[in-house]
Design an enzyme around this catalytic site. Sequence first.
Site, PDB file in Angstrom:
ATOM      1  N   ASP A   1     -14.852  56.936 120.749  1.00 36.11           N
ATOM      2  CA  ASP A   1     -13.853  57.983 120.485  1.00 36.11           C
ATOM      3  C   ASP A   1     -13.675  58.148 118.979  1.00 36.11           C
ATOM      4  OD1 ASP A   1     -12.094  60.013 121.111  1.00 36.11           O
ATOM      5  OD2 ASP A   1     -10.365  58.687 121.375  1.00 36.11           O
TER       6      ASP A   1
ATOM      7  N   PHE B   1      -0.837  57.253 126.718  1.00 36.50           N
ATOM      8  CA  PHE B   1      -0.753  55.879 127.197  1.00 36.50           C
ATOM      9  C   PHE B   1       0.410  55.102 126.595  1.00 36.50           C
ATOM     10  CE2 PHE B   1      -5.585  55.999 127.963  1.00 36.50           C
ATOM     11  CZ  PHE B   1      -5.381  56.552 129.215  1.00 36.50           C
ATOM     12  N   GLY B   2       1.120  55.651 125.623  1.00 35.31           N
ATOM     13  CA  GLY B   2       2.222  54.906 125.037  1.00 35.31           C
ATOM     14  C   GLY B   2       2.530  55.341 123.628  1.00 35.31           C
ATOM     15  N   SER B   3       3.091  54.413 122.860  1.00 33.83           N
ATOM     16  CA  SER B   3       3.559  54.724 121.510  1.00 33.83           C
ATOM     17  C   SER B   3       3.089  53.677 120.517  1.00 33.83           C
ATOM     18  CB  SER B   3       5.093  54.793 121.486  1.00 33.83           C
ATOM     19  OG  SER B   3       5.573  55.785 122.369  1.00 33.83           O
TER      20      SER B   3
ATOM     21  N   GLY C   1       3.730  57.415 116.139  1.00 35.47           N
ATOM     22  CA  GLY C   1       3.166  58.456 116.988  1.00 35.47           C
ATOM     23  C   GLY C   1       3.179  58.023 118.439  1.00 35.47           C
ATOM     24  N   SER C   2       2.854  58.962 119.321  1.00 37.61           N
ATOM     25  CA  SER C   2       2.807  58.648 120.746  1.00 37.61           C
ATOM     26  C   SER C   2       1.741  59.496 121.409  1.00 37.61           C
ATOM     27  CB  SER C   2       4.174  58.894 121.399  1.00 37.61           C
ATOM     28  OG  SER C   2       4.552  60.244 121.253  1.00 37.61           O
ATOM     29  N   GLY C   3       1.280  59.033 122.566  1.00 41.03           N
ATOM     30  CA  GLY C   3       0.249  59.743 123.305  1.00 41.03           C
ATOM     31  C   GLY C   3       0.403  59.489 124.784  1.00 41.03           C
TER      32      GLY C   3
END
EC number: 2.7.11.1
Length: 343
Positions: free
Chosen positions: A198, A74-76, A70-72
């Site tokens: 979170d 801030f990175g992967s 996955g990725s978001g």
Amino acid sequence: MPSPLSLCRYLPRELSPSVDSRSCSIPLVAPRKAGKLFLGTTPPRAPGLPRRLAWFSIDWEQVCLMHRLGSGGFGSVYKATYHGVPVAIKQVNKCTKDLRASQRSFWAELNIARLRHDNIVRVVAASTRTPEDSNSLGTIIMEFGGNVTLHQVIYGATRSPEPLSCREQLSLGKCLKYSLDVVNGLLFLHSQSILHLDLKPANILISEQDVCKISDFGCSQKLQDLRCRQASPHHIGGTYTHQAPEILKGEIATPKADIYSFGITLWQMTTREVPYSGEPQYVQYAVVAYNLRPSLAGAVFTASLTGKTLQNIIQSCWEARALQRPGAELLQRDLKAFRGALG
């Protein structure tokens, strides 16, 4: 053939005075048809590190990427192997919209670097030094906690080749089992003066052994750091649907903020619904000003004594005043008693 990740071996000296300050050795990388091969030699210090410092050193010749999970922002995150053992590798990118936020996220992930618990994803190793041509701000190697998140199980979308039905996976007994896993993890974190900040189904992995593991500590904080910053406001990340009212108001976080997030998560497990609809800013305002919460009026909460018990537990977790919420220890006790009463 998977490709080894071309990064260096050591975290900088400022992370720990017990690690020497010799410069990093960045191995040479030569392209091959099947991927990349390290040509550099292993620094002599790496094999001799004591066990308590083992996570400071990475044998990059033993790291092989398999595929992206996955990725978001801030990175992967990638699935990989390290010394032949499945791991997850998180790469934090330099060229994000908010570089300082990505730096905070990387270092926050290391708040749990030395911790070991069955319900916490373990950090195996980390590195901040990268080759000049790398886009990575830092890399963290973590225990591979599983292919599936609690979010995927709740809402029916899993990566499993043979997904089990949501209804079968989330019986009341399963909800309580997963809830206890998460609360056990929170109890341990809070005993170490660490707040997750979170907590949500997407950040809870489910292992092949059907054990929930809390992951993604990019928003985590140490209590002592929060106290030091009490005089000046500071940014705390997280997901607005799961943030406690005091966090939305910019107040200092406490362990009770994680309890609030757990209450929303338990509601999701029970109802398999999304907490809120509408624009984020309106939801945030209503949570703070009007005590808005997800609905507890459904039959799952009102049609039986069991549902009423769940309702009471959830309500206690998302009380507006943090002091009125149970701590992780009391919550663990109540969930165990509830589970025991069901037989």
